[in-house]
Design an enzyme around this catalytic site. Structure first.
Site, PDB file in Angstrom:
ATOM      1  CG  HIS A  82      -1.952   1.009   1.305  1.00 25.36           C
ATOM      2  ND1 HIS A  82      -1.710   2.338   1.606  1.00 25.36           N
ATOM      3  CD2 HIS A  82      -3.294   0.906   1.117  1.00 25.36           C
ATOM      4  CE1 HIS A  82      -2.850   2.998   1.608  1.00 25.36           C
ATOM      5  NE2 HIS A  82      -3.827   2.160   1.300  1.00 25.36           N
ATOM      6  CG  ASP A  84       0.227  -2.082   6.315  1.00 25.96           C
ATOM      7  OD1 ASP A  84      -0.750  -2.204   7.073  1.00 25.96           O
ATOM      8  OD2 ASP A  84       0.161  -1.482   5.223  1.00 25.96           O
ATOM      9  CD  GLN A 133      -6.920  -4.160   4.056  1.00 24.45           C
ATOM     10  OE1 GLN A 133      -7.898  -4.885   4.220  1.00 24.45           O
ATOM     11  NE2 GLN A 133      -7.038  -2.863   3.824  1.00 24.45           N
ATOM     12  CE  LYS A 142      -7.481   0.179   6.145  1.00 17.99           C
ATOM     13  NZ  LYS A 142      -8.355   0.551   5.024  1.00 17.99           N
ATOM     14  CB  CYS A 168      -3.829   3.470  -1.724  1.00 18.57           C
ATOM     15  SG  CYS A 168      -4.979   4.836  -1.514  1.00 18.57           S
TER      16      CYS A 168
END
Length: 415
Positions: free
Chosen positions: A132, A209, A212, A235, A373
């Site tokens: 991302h 990261d 997700q 999220k 993104c």
């Protein structure tokens, strides 16, 4: 809670869980809403919204500064969230949990603060080809400031990293590895535990990261052995404007503050300022208190369902959705990694993704279209954009059936 914690997937009625999300009962363009844009932002259960509303109505006060009752109640509720996060991801210390405004803010914090202390001229920052933008741009900025270099781990045509290439890129010049746990554009689940172990053979710190990943699968920080791990509340059925950075104390204690102001200080004079201890030295100013308290309620909600059950249920939905889309003429799924989570990203050979998304919206079906993104990812797979349906545990097979029929209708319009 003890009884809820023993639930297996067979005990969870996901239709009843769905009923706790009022937004899903509305109609859009005269059709029942099908919300499949969860990778961008998930919906919020009523109890979390009620918790935030109750704080605003009954307990609003600033935290960490007041001796009066409301301030103490707000502080207790806000700091309880830190303890909940610690247990949720199995961090060793609650002081390793830093509150931020989201994953992007968390990554910027590490890039700037870790980068200030540990990245030097000629060093290398290692990223994957399917990151991302939030896990690319901050590293580019610090690399430019420091005279460091970005190195990129390639992926194969399925979206899996090429392991031998990854290992070859780990050198004595590598200052940090920063990689997504799950790709927002493809759904690829990187083998992060294995990647971390390989990096640590050379004493290379690792940032993951997890934006997700945390909403869809159990994450055990101590088992992964990540040095930094970032994720966002919005999220995972929580409020916007609130995120988490986990960091090992051995790094956090050496890193300088990211921002200056109230709450991150110890003593201030015009001659010298000394800083608060970790994690507070990274939390300048009045924090997003309502969001923080609401996020604590979010974790309680997810704990009652159990992340293991969520992961299993969503995997079944993903397999069903993959099968349905593969049966539509002209549709090609982008991202076919061996391990995937929650994302169905696709293109049609003759119809632009934006047109598909527009026609689906007319049927009350919300998906995301564009580059997500992740422009380097799009270039890697030779497309300018994809249509992306992303799943959550409040979705069901009927939602996927609506999506499938909606895509077929879009195709028929362009025939």
């Amino acid at each position: 809670m003890a009884e809820a914690a023993t639930k297996s997937k067979a005990d969870v009625d996901f239709d009843r869980v769905r009923e706790q999300f009022p937004v899903l009962s509305q109609k859009v363009k005269g059709q029942p809403l099908v919300y499949l844009d969860n990778a961008a932002s998930s919906q919020m259960p009523a109890r979390v919204a009620d918790c935030i509303h109750s704080y605003h109505r009954n307990e609003h006060a600033n935290v960490h500064r007041g001796i009066h009752t409301l301030s103490q109640k707000a502080t207790d509720a806000y700091e309880l969230t830190r303890e909940k996060v610690q247990k949720f991801i199995n961090a060793e210390h609650k002081d390793e949990i830093i509150f931020t405004t989201g994953t992007t803010d968390s990554i910027n914090l590490v890039a700037n603060s870790f980068g200030d202390r540990f990245i030097d001229e000629g060093d290398e920052i290692l990223l994957s080809e399917i990151e991302h933008h939030a896990n690319i741009v901050p590293w580019q900025m610090i690399a430019e400031q420091k005279g460091a270099h970005i190195r990129v781990i390639p992926v194969d045509n399925n979206g899996d990293i090429i392991w031998d290439k990854y290992v070859d890129l780990l050198t004595d010049n590598t200052a940090i590895l920063a990689v997504g746990h799950v790709s927002n554009a493809l759904g690829t689940v990187h083998p992060v535990k294995k990647m971390i172990a390989e990096a640590h053979k050379r004493d290379i710190p690792v940032l993951i990261d997890g934006a997700q990943a945390v909403p869809h699968t159990p994450v055990n920080i101590q088992d992964l052995d990540a040095d930094f791990y970032a994720f966002s509340g919005h999220k995972m059925c929580g409020p916007t404007g609130f995120g988490i950075l986990y960091g090992k104390k051995k790094y956090l204690d050496q890193m300088p503050p990211y921002r200056g102001g109230g709450d991150m200080i110890d003593k201030v004079s015009f001659e010298e300022t000394t800083y608060n201890i970790t994690p507070h030295k990274f939390e300048a100013g009045t924090p997003p208190i309502a969001a923080g308290i609401g996020f604590g309620e979010t974790i309680s909600f997810l704990n009652e369902i159990r992340m293991e059950n969520i992961a299993q249920y969503e995997h079944e939905l993903l397999e069903y959705g993959t099968e349905q889309l593969q049966n539509i003429d002209g549709i090609r799924i982008i991202g076919t990694a061996k391990e995937k989570a929650s994302v169905l990203s696709f293109v049609h050979e003759d119809i632009h993704a934006t047109d598909i998304g527009t026609i689906l919206d007319q049927q009350g079906i919300a998906i995301r279209t564009g580059h997500h993104c992740a422009q380097p990812t799009m270039r890697r797979f030779g497309v300018s954009a994809t249509a992306r349906a992303s799943l959550s545990f409040y979705n069901n097979k009927e939602d996927i059936d609506r999506l499938t029929e909606g895509i077929k209708k879009a195709i028929s319009i362009f025939e």
